[in-house]
Design a protein around this motif. Structure first.
Motif, PDB file in Angstrom:
ATOM      1  N   THR A 204     -52.516  13.858   8.701  1.00 36.06           N
ATOM      2  CA  THR A 204     -53.186  15.158   8.770  1.00 36.06           C
ATOM      3  C   THR A 204     -54.358  15.156   9.753  1.00 36.06           C
ATOM      4  O   THR A 204     -55.264  15.991   9.631  1.00 36.06           O
ATOM      5  CB  THR A 204     -53.679  15.580   7.363  1.00 36.06           C
ATOM      6  N   GLY A 232     -60.776  11.555   6.165  1.00 35.23           N
ATOM      7  CA  GLY A 232     -59.493  11.004   6.624  1.00 35.23           C
ATOM      8  C   GLY A 232     -59.684  10.046   7.779  1.00 35.23           C
ATOM      9  O   GLY A 232     -60.424   9.054   7.683  1.00 35.23           O
ATOM     10  N   LEU A 256     -56.588   4.321   3.063  1.00 34.98           N
ATOM     11  CA  LEU A 256     -56.595   5.008   4.362  1.00 34.98           C
ATOM     12  C   LEU A 256     -57.839   4.626   5.164  1.00 34.98           C
ATOM     13  O   LEU A 256     -57.732   4.230   6.337  1.00 34.98           O
ATOM     14  CB  LEU A 256     -56.552   6.535   4.162  1.00 34.98           C
ATOM     15  N   PRO A 317     -60.109  20.293   3.820  1.00 34.31           N
ATOM     16  CA  PRO A 317     -59.896  19.770   2.467  1.00 34.31           C
ATOM     17  C   PRO A 317     -58.419  19.494   2.198  1.00 34.31           C
ATOM     18  O   PRO A 317     -57.543  20.030   2.884  1.00 34.31           O
ATOM     19  CB  PRO A 317     -60.402  20.902   1.565  1.00 34.31           C
TER      20      PRO A 317
HETATM   21  C1  LIG Z   1     -56.341  17.111   5.120  1.00 31.77           C
HETATM   22  S1  LIG Z   1     -56.884  15.478   4.965  1.00 31.77           S
HETATM   23  C2  LIG Z   1     -58.193  15.393   6.137  1.00 31.77           C
HETATM   24  C3  LIG Z   1     -57.737  14.819   7.425  1.00 31.77           C
HETATM   25  C4  LIG Z   1     -58.867  14.523   8.372  1.00 31.77           C
HETATM   26  N1  LIG Z   1     -59.432  15.727   8.916  1.00 31.77           N
HETATM   27  C5  LIG Z   1     -58.411  13.570   9.479  1.00 31.77           C
HETATM   28  O1  LIG Z   1     -58.883  13.731  10.593  1.00 31.77           O
HETATM   29  O2  LIG Z   1     -57.643  12.656   9.262  1.00 31.77           O
HETATM   30  C6  LIG Z   1     -57.704  15.496   3.445  1.00 31.77           C
HETATM   31  C7  LIG Z   1     -58.355  14.199   3.045  1.00 31.77           C
HETATM   32  O3  LIG Z   1     -59.009  14.400   1.807  1.00 31.77           O
HETATM   33  C8  LIG Z   1     -58.970  13.181   1.091  1.00 31.77           C
HETATM   34  N2  LIG Z   1     -59.279  13.477  -0.319  1.00 31.77           N
HETATM   35  C9  LIG Z   1     -58.460  13.935  -1.298  1.00 31.77           C
HETATM   36  N3  LIG Z   1     -59.136  14.090  -2.438  1.00 31.77           N
HETATM   37  C10 LIG Z   1     -60.436  13.725  -2.182  1.00 31.77           C
HETATM   38  C11 LIG Z   1     -61.623  13.644  -2.947  1.00 31.77           C
HETATM   39  N4  LIG Z   1     -61.636  13.977  -4.251  1.00 31.77           N
HETATM   40  N5  LIG Z   1     -62.759  13.231  -2.356  1.00 31.77           N
HETATM   41  C12 LIG Z   1     -62.770  12.854  -1.055  1.00 31.77           C
HETATM   42  N6  LIG Z   1     -61.668  12.874  -0.288  1.00 31.77           N
HETATM   43  C13 LIG Z   1     -60.523  13.325  -0.828  1.00 31.77           C
HETATM   44  C14 LIG Z   1     -57.578  12.654   1.356  1.00 31.77           C
HETATM   45  O4  LIG Z   1     -57.539  11.259   1.161  1.00 31.77           O
HETATM   46  C15 LIG Z   1     -57.377  13.061   2.825  1.00 31.77           C
HETATM   47  O5  LIG Z   1     -57.705  11.986   3.671  1.00 31.77           O
END
Ligand SMILES: C[S@@+](CC[C@H](N)C(=O)[O-])C[C@H]1O[C@@H](n2cnc3c(N)ncnc32)[C@H](O)[C@@H]1O
Length: 436
Positions: A204, A232, A256, A317
């Motif tokens: 993503t 991410g 990740l 998000p």
């Molecule tokens: C849409 S991706 C973001 C991608 C990012 N913009 C990049 O450049 O790779 C959303 C991210 O939110 C993280 N995530 C999910 N739940 C979370 C939480 N409760 N707190 C922090 N991060 C979270 C996921 O692991 C994922 O990496």
């Protein structure tokens, strides 16, 4: 005439926009104008977004250059000498509004120049273009300088607009512009920050044009602090850092952040040791702007010292199928651990409902942004049921813009920009968000 020695010369500018992300044009342009304190004429926001040519009155070419120096959607900016629905009308407009002595430095004796002809929504032959140049009346345009096609001091430009649909383009243009090329926008950065070359890539990672647009909406600039709570692979940190912002982020996914999981590139078997957010910044010479990225849960704002203050939060998000949201928690009635379980314990995760993701994000922004600091984030919407009331609100955050990117006929995501307008008295508020 405007009363300035050059008529309106130096005051009329033409911006040509790229034919993508039309819904983001006003918001991006407005954010950049705000960033540089450039006042645009009232009502400009109602310009037709399907028309790629926007004319502005600005106090100087420096303002036009500043606007283009940040824009991802502007292709180029011209100092406008004349325009018309036909060539004779355009010539007349030049005659009326652009004094000759103001054109002479750019095409008169002593200067070398070339003239380009650009056609929008219709292909024209080289012969046609040369003819348009040869037809320019010398009593209007003082074209006495040396023509130099390779290394000209100045570039003059004719832009022909053939309307909104290339399938129904008329034989003759509906609008013709003539001006002096000033500067290009930042479209080159789409190649510079191309994800194909990105060292640390995830499923993503945000594409460079949209990442850079987000940094513009967030008014990221030198000596500001920018935070991405769902960091991410840090693609949004890269775009903020290239504006001169110091950047930091959090992500709940240890695997990740430590690049230990499956690689996102089809041909790659294992992630390499040097894949990291820090090295993504290093790849572009931006490492001095990197603060750090922590493995942390964005739903737990108690992690942060209450004195933290950030200038912008830009984030994507988790909402998709591939990147479902999780937060720390347990389904057990009593999640407490015995002393021996604590060693090497990996905390459990539970589902993080979409409405809670946005509630927590807005609450975090209301608490930790400085006044006038911006929150920029993507909100997924089910288009048939979307209405503006669905956008999460917070009493301390004012909605600045809301731009749609259609993903398919039913699903869109909206880039929401909010600005902190009050200090936050209430710690947590509940928001209504039905989402996709
Ligand atoms: C849409 S991706 C973001 C991608 C990012 N913009 C990049 O450049 O790779 C959303 C991210 O939110 C993280 N995530 C999910 N739940 C979370 C939480 N409760 N707190 C922090 N991060 C979270 C996921 O692991 C994922 O990496």
């Amino acid at each position: 005439m405007s009363g300035s020695p050059c008529g309106r010369l130096g005051k009329r500018f033409l911006f040509q926009f790229a034919n993508e992300h039309l819904d983001f044009r006003v918001a991006e342009f407005s954010a950049i104008a705000d960033l540089f304190g450039i006042k645009l004429e009232s009502g400009w926001q109602s310009k037709n977004i399907k028309d790629p040519f926007w004319e502005f009155q600005l106090s100087s070419s420096t303002d036009a250059e500043k606007l283009a120096s940040r824009s991802m959607l502007v292709k180029s900016a011209l100092e406008l000498w004349g325009k018309g629905a036909t060539y004779p009308e355009m010539y007349e407009d030049v005659r009326q509004n652009t004094a000759k002595h103001c054109m002479i430095p750019f095409c008169g004796n002593g200067a070398s120049f070339k003239i380009k002809v650009d056609t929008y929504n219709k292909k024209q032959t080289q012969e046609y273009k040369v003819q348009r140049i040869n037809d320019l009346p010398l009593d209007v345009f003082p074209l006495e300088g040396k023509i130099d096609l390779k290394n000209a001091d100045h570039i003059l430009q004719i832009c022909e607009n053939y309307g909104e649909d290339h399938n129904t383009a008329p034989d003759t243009p509906c609008m013709v512009y003539f001006g002096r090329w000033l500067v290009d926008g930042q479209r080159e950065k789409i190649k510079t920050y191309n994800l194909k070359e990105r060292l640390f890539l995830g499923h993503t990672s945000m594409d460079p044009c949209l990442s850079l647009l987000m940094a513009n909406m967030g008014k990221c600039c030198k000596n500001t602090l920018v935070f991405d709570p769902f960091v991410g692979t840090g693609s949004l940190l890269v775009s903020a850092a290239q504006c001169g912002s110091y950047v930091m982020g959090t992500d709940i996914d240890y695997i990740l952040l430590h690049a230990q999981g499956k690689p996102s590139r089809a041909k790659q078997k294992k992630r390499s040791k040097d894949e990291s957010i820090r090295n993504n910044l290093l790849q572009y010479g931006l490492q001095q702007f990197y603060i750090d990225a922590l493995v942390a849960d964005a739903s737990k704002s108690s992690l942060w010292d209450s004195r933290l203050q950030v200038d912008a939060i830009i984030t994507d998000p988790p909402y998709g199928v591939r990147e479902g949201a999780k937060k720390l928690g347990s389904e057990k009635n009593d999640p407490s651990l015995t002393e021996e379980d604590k060693d090497g314990h990996v905390p459990q995760k539970i589902d993080y409902h979409l409405s809670d993701v946005f509630r927590d994000l807005l609450n975090f922004a209301a608490r930790f942004l400085r006044i006038e600091g911006r929150l920029v984030y993507w909100l997924p919407v089910y288009s048939p049921e979307y209405c503006e009331e669905n956008i999460p609100r917070h009493p301390c955050l004012q909605l600045v813009s809301n731009c749609e990117q259609k993903l398919n006929s039913r699903i869109s995501r909206r880039l929401i920009t909010m600005e902190k307008c009050h200090e936050c008295q209430v710690r947590l508020i509940t928001l209504c968000f039905s989402g996709v």
